[in-house]
Design a protein around this motif. Structure first.
Motif, short mmCIF file in Angstrom:
data_model
loop_
_atom_site.label_atom_id
_atom_site.label_comp_id
_atom_site.label_asym_id
_atom_site.label_seq_id
_atom_site.Cartn_x
_atom_site.Cartn_y
_atom_site.Cartn_z
N VAL A 1 -4.20 -22.88 -8.43
CA VAL A 1 -3.12 -22.03 -8.17
C VAL A 1 -4.04 -20.78 -8.41
O VAL A 1 -4.17 -19.86 -7.70
N ALA A 2 -4.48 -19.93 -9.51
CA ALA A 2 -4.32 -19.17 -10.32
C ALA A 2 -6.04 -18.87 -9.69
O ALA A 2 -5.79 -17.85 -9.03
N SER A 3 -6.72 -19.51 -8.61
CA SER A 3 -8.00 -18.63 -8.65
C SER A 3 -8.15 -18.79 -6.98
O SER A 3 -8.61 -17.63 -6.33
N VAL B 1 -3.72 -8.82 -12.09
CA VAL B 1 -2.82 -9.54 -10.46
C VAL B 1 -1.79 -9.11 -10.33
O VAL B 1 -1.93 -8.31 -8.84
N PHE B 2 -0.51 -9.08 -10.20
CA PHE B 2 0.38 -9.50 -9.80
C PHE B 2 1.20 -7.65 -9.92
O PHE B 2 1.40 -6.92 -8.75
N ASN C 1 3.14 -17.45 -13.90
CA ASN C 1 2.83 -18.06 -15.69
C ASN C 1 4.23 -17.63 -16.34
O ASN C 1 5.25 -16.92 -15.37
N PRO C 2 4.54 -18.71 -17.23
CA PRO C 2 5.90 -18.72 -17.77
C PRO C 2 6.20 -17.17 -18.05
O PRO C 2 5.46 -16.90 -18.71
N ILE D 1 0.87 -15.50 -22.32
CA ILE D 1 0.64 -16.85 -21.61
C ILE D 1 -0.31 -16.57 -20.54
O ILE D 1 0.92 -16.76 -18.97
N GLY D 2 -0.99 -16.05 -20.03
CA GLY D 2 -1.54 -15.80 -19.17
C GLY D 2 -1.56 -14.63 -18.50
O GLY D 2 -0.83 -13.45 -19.32
#
Length: 348
Positions: free
Chosen positions: A174-176, A227-228, A211-212, A220-221
């Motif tokens: 998902v992340a990639s 990106v968002f 991410n959480p 946590i990422g």
């Protein structure tokens, strides 16, 4: 409206061993449905007759060889195959997958030729449909390859609409798979659909973080920050009502979703678990962004209850009504955008 002027609803029958035929036939067992549309089921007379008798349903249908011969005021069944498939309720078989795809391909072909106006798909099994001729993880990806536009998996009810950045993608990927370009594209698709398909003039969209706690400022990422958030700022700077990324764990439980016209989730379960929890049985899966309208119920083949006559057809019925409403809204939108003054004149 004359019988033959009613919206023609093409219906692919799904997995023959699941509850697809049951929810389709139960929906149109209510004769009042024919006041709203003309159903065109892609299967065969003998297949429909088998399910009708096995489920003890009171329903009459009109067999035809081509969708363009469909009659208003009738439940039309296009004979896609002549042989009698072996039907074993509750079992996943290659034959069930084969006929599900034959039905789907015939329905999509008729949709592309304008022999039907919209498509409503009954559930398939994503495993037994796989073959040399069909290598897609589901309906959405296949339709994206066959129809014009860019697709968005959009789960909808009157009060809740959830779109997905990524749909049938493994969690580890998902992340990639998420990039600024993907987020921009999905936001554009969801905005246009809300305006064109649902009549929302200035849509408000919430974006859920990956991410959480949306990354807790990078603890946590880093995807949410790197990106968002830049895409959200970019969109708001040019006047779009896009907000987030929001922490997904509390977003639905706190009722925050009620402040928005739609929610854009990062991945499948992040969006569908709360959607189905809040709306199961009434939700509809709509493939937004394409040049044709396609909906489906929010459930699967339900092998565990297939053939028992106890399947709830509420979601399939909602899928039909949603397709009809979207089609009407889209036709009105296209008409108004051809003549922008028409909307203004309509006020007087």
């Amino acid at each position: 409206m004359q019988e033959n002027d009613k919206i023609k609803v093409g219906i692919s029958i799904g997995d023959l061993n699941g509850i697809g035929c049951e929810v389709v036939l139960k929906t149109f067992e209510d004769g009042r449905m024919l006041d709203f549309c003309t159903p065109v089921i892609f299967a065969s007379n003998k297949t429909i007759s088998f399910h009708k008798n096995a489920l003890n349903l009171e329903i009459n249908y009109h067999g035809i060889q081509e969708a363009k011969l469909a009659l208003g005021g009738k439940i039309n069944v296009v004979n896609v195959w002549k042989e009698i498939p072996e039907i074993t309720f509750g079992k996943s078989t290659k034959d069930a997958g084969k006929y599900a795809i034959l039905s789907l391909k015939a329905a999509v072909s008729a949709l592309k030729k304008n022999e039907v106006d919209v498509l409503v798909t009954a559930p398939i099994n994503k495993d037994n449909i796989q073959s040399e001729e069909f290598k897609f993880p589901g309906h959405t990806d296949y339709l994206a390859s066959e129809l014009e536009g860019e697709s968005l998996m959009f789960m909808v009810t009157d009060s809740l609409k959830v779109g997905l950045l990524t749909d049938h993608v493994a969690i580890k990927d998902v992340a990639s798979a998420i990039s600024p370009r993907l987020i921009r594209n999905k936001i554009s698709i969801i905005e246009k659909s809300l305006m064109m398909d649902f009549g929302i003039r200035k849509p408000r969209i919430a974006l859920l973080g990956l991410n959480p706690h949306s990354g807790d400022n990078g603890v946590i990422g880093k995807e949410d920050d790197e990106v968002f958030k830049p895409v959200v700022r970019e969109k708001t700077d040019i006047g779009h009502l896009v907000y987030g990324p929001y922490s997904a764990d509390s977003f639905f439980g706190s009722q925050a979703y009620q402040n928005f016209d739609a929610v854009l989730a990062a991945y499948h379960d992040q969006g569908l678990i709360p959607f189905k929890t809040l709306s199961f049985g009434n939700g509809v899966n709509f493939t937004a962004g394409l040049n044709k309208v396609r909906t489906s119920p929010d459930h699967g083949t339900a092998y565990e209850i297939a053939g028992k006559g106890i399947a709830d057809h509420g979601s399939f019925r909602e899928a039909v009504f949603t397709a009809l409403n979207i089609y009407k809204n889209r036709m009105e939108y296209l008409e108004l955008t051809k003549d922008p003054l028409k909307k203004q004149r309509a006020k007087f």
